[in-house]
Design a protein around this motif. Structure first.
Motif, PDB file in Angstrom:
ATOM      1  N   LEU A  12      -0.396   4.530  -1.144  1.00 41.11           N
ATOM      2  CA  LEU A  12      -0.854   4.208   0.210  1.00 41.11           C
ATOM      3  C   LEU A  12      -0.405   5.339   1.120  1.00 41.11           C
ATOM      4  O   LEU A  12       0.791   5.665   1.179  1.00 41.11           O
ATOM      5  N   LEU A  13      -1.355   5.951   1.833  1.00 40.17           N
ATOM      6  CA  LEU A  13      -1.062   7.067   2.724  1.00 40.17           C
ATOM      7  C   LEU A  13      -1.524   6.689   4.131  1.00 40.17           C
ATOM      8  O   LEU A  13      -2.705   6.416   4.353  1.00 40.17           O
TER       9      LEU A  13
ATOM     10  N   ASP B 217      -6.697   3.643  -6.523  1.00 39.78           N
ATOM     11  CA  ASP B 217      -5.592   4.556  -6.815  1.00 39.78           C
ATOM     12  C   ASP B 217      -5.021   5.180  -5.544  1.00 39.78           C
ATOM     13  O   ASP B 217      -3.864   5.602  -5.524  1.00 39.78           O
ATOM     14  N   LEU B 218      -5.844   5.241  -4.498  1.00 41.21           N
ATOM     15  CA  LEU B 218      -5.420   5.772  -3.205  1.00 41.21           C
ATOM     16  C   LEU B 218      -6.029   4.920  -2.109  1.00 41.21           C
ATOM     17  O   LEU B 218      -7.238   4.672  -2.117  1.00 41.21           O
ATOM     18  N   VAL B 219      -5.191   4.460  -1.212  1.00 41.55           N
ATOM     19  CA  VAL B 219      -5.666   3.835   0.025  1.00 41.55           C
ATOM     20  C   VAL B 219      -5.176   4.710   1.172  1.00 41.55           C
ATOM     21  O   VAL B 219      -3.969   4.940   1.312  1.00 41.55           O
TER      22      VAL B 219
ATOM     23  N   ILE C 218      -4.145  -5.011   8.781  1.00 39.84           N
ATOM     24  CA  ILE C 218      -5.048  -4.188   7.976  1.00 39.84           C
ATOM     25  C   ILE C 218      -4.253  -3.326   6.997  1.00 39.84           C
ATOM     26  O   ILE C 218      -4.619  -3.195   5.826  1.00 39.84           O
ATOM     27  N   LEU C 219      -3.156  -2.737   7.467  1.00 41.55           N
ATOM     28  CA  LEU C 219      -2.356  -1.888   6.578  1.00 41.55           C
ATOM     29  C   LEU C 219      -1.678  -2.707   5.485  1.00 41.55           C
ATOM     30  O   LEU C 219      -1.523  -2.224   4.353  1.00 41.55           O
ATOM     31  N   ARG C 220      -1.294  -3.939   5.773  1.00 41.11           N
ATOM     32  CA  ARG C 220      -0.744  -4.800   4.720  1.00 41.11           C
ATOM     33  C   ARG C 220      -1.814  -5.116   3.675  1.00 41.11           C
ATOM     34  O   ARG C 220      -1.537  -5.122   2.472  1.00 41.11           O
ATOM     35  N   TRP C 221      -3.031  -5.382   4.134  1.00 46.50           N
ATOM     36  CA  TRP C 221      -4.130  -5.580   3.191  1.00 46.50           C
ATOM     37  C   TRP C 221      -4.363  -4.308   2.380  1.00 46.50           C
ATOM     38  O   TRP C 221      -4.666  -4.361   1.188  1.00 46.50           O
TER      39      TRP C 221
ATOM     40  N   GLU D 234       8.340  -0.745   7.834  1.00 49.82           N
ATOM     41  CA  GLU D 234       8.931  -2.072   7.990  1.00 49.82           C
ATOM     42  C   GLU D 234       7.859  -3.139   8.176  1.00 49.82           C
ATOM     43  O   GLU D 234       7.960  -4.257   7.647  1.00 49.82           O
ATOM     44  N   ALA D 235       6.788  -2.811   8.917  1.00 50.78           N
ATOM     45  CA  ALA D 235       5.724  -3.775   9.172  1.00 50.78           C
ATOM     46  C   ALA D 235       4.928  -4.094   7.907  1.00 50.78           C
ATOM     47  O   ALA D 235       4.338  -5.173   7.803  1.00 50.78           O
ATOM     48  N   LEU D 236       4.914  -3.176   6.941  1.00 50.79           N
ATOM     49  CA  LEU D 236       4.207  -3.442   5.690  1.00 50.79           C
ATOM     50  C   LEU D 236       4.864  -4.564   4.898  1.00 50.79           C
ATOM     51  O   LEU D 236       4.189  -5.246   4.110  1.00 50.79           O
TER      52      LEU D 236
END
Length: 211
Positions: free
Chosen positions: A139-140, A107-109, A125-128, A168-170
């Motif tokens: 996602l925070l 529910d929260l990353v 890592i942030l895309r994962w 943008e990178a996500l």
């Protein structure tokens, strides 16, 4: 927690071994500000360090998977979770996040100051992390907007993106996410010799739309 995960693990184990506590022991200000009103659920804390964020979340009823590459930090975090009475709500995992990522949806990353002078594929890592957000979840991501004032030239190769660049990178699919916060903010941080200084950081909060 004791396996050798390579250069990054040795770097961070050495950093944490320098003193009994590296960070303040308090949860990150933007985590508290952005998450306090959310109903408790499942959370993934990426780069949890000494565990202050995970322990704060667990204290509010969240079930937390907390990940870091440093075994020294995780042992310290687990001890403090036990002292706080929330050990049963936190699963501490030692991983090199660029190689191994936790399974499941959350529910929260949360990723606060996921920067490293050792090699770190932060964008991947942030895309994962985004892929691990459950429908309706958040996602925070909080990061530094610039180097620390007391070591402005210490790490010339470290990239510190703006919140818009993080977004943008996500490469989030159109129509699937809502941007709730994308901004810089200022906070006070103590220098190594104990002097408080103002520091600019940034935050991105995006919510996966249900359905």
């Amino acid at each position: 927690m004791g396996e050798d995960l390579g250069v990054a693990a040795r770097h961070w184990d050495a950093r944490y071994a320098e003193r009994d506590r590296v960070w303040s022991g308090e949860p990150n200000v933007m985590l508290v500000r952005q998450v306090a009103a959310l109903p408790a659920g499942t959370a993934l804390d990426l780069g949890c360090g000494e565990g202050a964020d995970a322990i704060w979340l667990a204290g509010r009823g969240w079930r937390v998977t907390a990940v870091d590459v440093s075994g020294v930090a995780l042992e310290r975090a687990a001890a403090r979770a036990a002292e706080a009475g929330v050990a049963g709500l936190v699963d501490w995992q030692r991983r090199d996040l660029g190689v191994s990522f936790p399974r499941g949806v959350f529910d929260l990353v949360s990723a606060h100051f996921l920067h490293s002078h050792a090699e770190l594929p932060r964008e991947r890592i942030l895309r994962w992390g985004a892929a691990a957000v459950a429908p309706g979840g958040v996602l925070l991501v909080a990061g530094h907007a610039g180097p620390a004032p007391w070591e402005a030239d210490a790490h010339p190769g470290l990239t510190l993106p703006t919140p818009r660049e993080v977004l943008e990178a996500l490469d989030l699919p159109p129509g699937g996410w809502e941007v709730e916060v994308c901004e810089e903010y200022e906070r006070v941080q103590d220098t190594p010799d104990g002097r408080p200084v103002a520091r600019t950081d940034n935050v991105l909060k995006v919510r996966r739309l249900p359905g």
